[in-house]
Design a protein around this motif. Structure first.
Motif, PDB file in Angstrom:
ATOM      1  N   SER A 102       0.812  -1.217   0.000  1.00 26.82           N
ATOM      2  CA  SER A 102       0.000   0.000   0.000  1.00 26.82           C
ATOM      3  C   SER A 102       0.844   1.266   0.000  1.00 26.82           C
ATOM      4  O   SER A 102       0.486   2.260  -0.613  1.00 26.82           O
ATOM      5  CB  SER A 102      -0.942   0.006   1.212  1.00 26.82           C
ATOM      6  N   ARG A 103       1.973   1.245   0.710  1.00 29.01           N
ATOM      7  CA  ARG A 103       2.860   2.404   0.754  1.00 29.01           C
ATOM      8  C   ARG A 103       4.297   1.930   0.797  1.00 29.01           C
ATOM      9  O   ARG A 103       4.604   0.905   1.384  1.00 29.01           O
ATOM     10  CB  ARG A 103       2.603   3.285   1.986  1.00 29.01           C
ATOM     11  N   LEU A 111      -0.362  10.172   3.907  1.00 28.42           N
ATOM     12  CA  LEU A 111      -1.013   9.467   2.807  1.00 28.42           C
ATOM     13  C   LEU A 111      -1.180   8.004   3.187  1.00 28.42           C
ATOM     14  O   LEU A 111      -0.237   7.361   3.655  1.00 28.42           O
ATOM     15  CB  LEU A 111      -0.182   9.568   1.521  1.00 28.42           C
ATOM     16  N   LEU A 112      -2.387   7.465   2.977  1.00 34.53           N
ATOM     17  CA  LEU A 112      -2.646   6.081   3.353  1.00 34.53           C
ATOM     18  C   LEU A 112      -2.288   5.108   2.243  1.00 34.53           C
ATOM     19  O   LEU A 112      -2.139   3.921   2.484  1.00 34.53           O
ATOM     20  CB  LEU A 112      -4.126   5.925   3.729  1.00 34.53           C
ATOM     21  N   VAL A 113      -2.182   5.590   1.028  1.00 37.58           N
ATOM     22  CA  VAL A 113      -1.770   4.738  -0.082  1.00 37.58           C
ATOM     23  C   VAL A 113      -0.802   5.535  -0.947  1.00 37.58           C
ATOM     24  O   VAL A 113      -0.998   6.726  -1.192  1.00 37.58           O
ATOM     25  CB  VAL A 113      -2.995   4.247  -0.901  1.00 37.58           C
ATOM     26  N   TYR A 118      -1.403   3.512  -6.108  1.00 32.39           N
ATOM     27  CA  TYR A 118      -2.590   4.070  -6.748  1.00 32.39           C
ATOM     28  C   TYR A 118      -2.461   4.033  -8.269  1.00 32.39           C
ATOM     29  O   TYR A 118      -3.398   3.667  -8.984  1.00 32.39           O
ATOM     30  CB  TYR A 118      -2.840   5.501  -6.288  1.00 32.39           C
ATOM     31  N   HIS A 262      -7.528   3.349   0.198  1.00 38.50           N
ATOM     32  CA  HIS A 262      -6.998   4.042   1.371  1.00 38.50           C
ATOM     33  C   HIS A 262      -7.423   3.390   2.684  1.00 38.50           C
ATOM     34  O   HIS A 262      -6.680   3.433   3.661  1.00 38.50           O
ATOM     35  CB  HIS A 262      -7.470   5.499   1.379  1.00 38.50           C
ATOM     36  N   HIS A 263      -8.614   2.799   2.718  1.00 39.06           N
ATOM     37  CA  HIS A 263      -9.205   2.443   4.006  1.00 39.06           C
ATOM     38  C   HIS A 263      -9.480   0.954   4.206  1.00 39.06           C
ATOM     39  O   HIS A 263      -9.983   0.586   5.273  1.00 39.06           O
ATOM     40  CB  HIS A 263     -10.507   3.220   4.196  1.00 39.06           C
TER      41      HIS A 263
END
Length: 273
Positions: A102-103, A111-113, A118, A262-263
């Motif tokens: 994710s990151r 930033l969550l991603v 993305y 993101h979630h």
């Protein structure tokens, strides 16, 4: 799958290795570097050599973890020249699946991603799994979000196949409620039953192709993002289509899928229709 030396990248590598073992397919672990680093004659040859060594160290770390945890998986390291997003998308053409963390390293705080995650999810021509935190105690369940759209049908087929591979239960979830100025209010009981009936009808053909999968169909009141987030806690995998009903023409990825990037509480599969 793409790695960058980050913790989430290594978690993604472990997830991809488990998936490759289930599918009985080889796994390619890829890492991207600037094109000039791979050139034979460059102005800063020593810097290029140092960067290549660092990239090979990243690949070796991912391969070592995979070989420790999944020694029967055939794994290959691949150094990609160019921007990570475009390089991974090109390298994954023809692949069954593209897996990313994710990151990664260098992600902007808050930033969550990451931008790479993305970018590949939005533009990939194959299905993508984005790995957030791995569930500590997975409950042996695949959760699929559906809204009756053609893209959701493709996502359901992916989810059924995953559940069959894992010997897991499939939980097909459709969020439904009437929106109003203050948010969402519960829909009437008769309407709920109609939605549930249509959901079960949409599952019938998939069940015929995967008769061994135990399936639960649910209609839950609320916003789709919140409903799917809650349903996916502890699940092995959350599966959604890239675009559903009500998405604008030309959008590469729908608002629900984008929010879940993101979630989502665990691994998220975004299935392209």
């Amino acid at each position: 799958m793409g790695v960058d030396g980050s913790r989430t990248g290594l978690e993604a590598a472990a997830w991809a290795a488990a998936e490759a073992a289930l599918r009985q397919t080889p796994l390619t672990v890829a890492h991207a570097v600037p094109k000039w680093v791979c050139g034979e004659t460059v102005r800063y040859a020593e810097v290029a050599r140092w960067m290549r060594e660092g990239a090979n160290t990243v690949l070796a770390a991912a391969q070592d973890r995979i070989q420790r945890e999944w020694p029967r998986v055939r794994v290959e390291g691949l150094l990609l020249p160019g921007d990570p997003r475009s390089a991974l998308i090109k390298a994954s053409e023809g692949a069954e699946l593209l897996v990313v963390g994710s990151r990664g390293i260098g992600g902007v705080r808050g930033l969550l991603v990451g931008s790479v995650a993305y970018g590949v999810t939005a533009h990939a021509r194959t299905d993508v799994v984005l790995v957030h935190e791995l569930p500590l105690s997975p409950r042996g369940e695949i959760v699929a979000g559906t809204d009756g759209s053609p893209g959701a049908g493709r996502a359901l087929e992916f989810a059924f196949a995953e559940a069959e591979l894992r010997g897991a239960r499939l939980r097909a979830v459709q969020a439904w409620a009437w929106p109003h100025a203050g948010g969402f209010e519960p829909a009437d009981r008769e309407g709920e039953q109609d939605v549930l009936r249509r959901l079960k009808e949409s599952l019938a053909g998939h069940q015929d192709r995967h008769p061994g999968v135990d399936v639960v169909a649910e209609v839950v009141h609320g916003h789709p993002v919140e409903v799917l987030k809650e349903a996916a806690v502890g699940a092995d995998l959350l599966v959604v289509g890239s675009r559903g009903h009500g998405q604008f023409a030309g959008m590469l990825i729908g608002s629900i899928s984008q929010a879940l990037l993101h979630h989502a509480p665990g691994p998220l599969a975004v299935v392209h229709g």
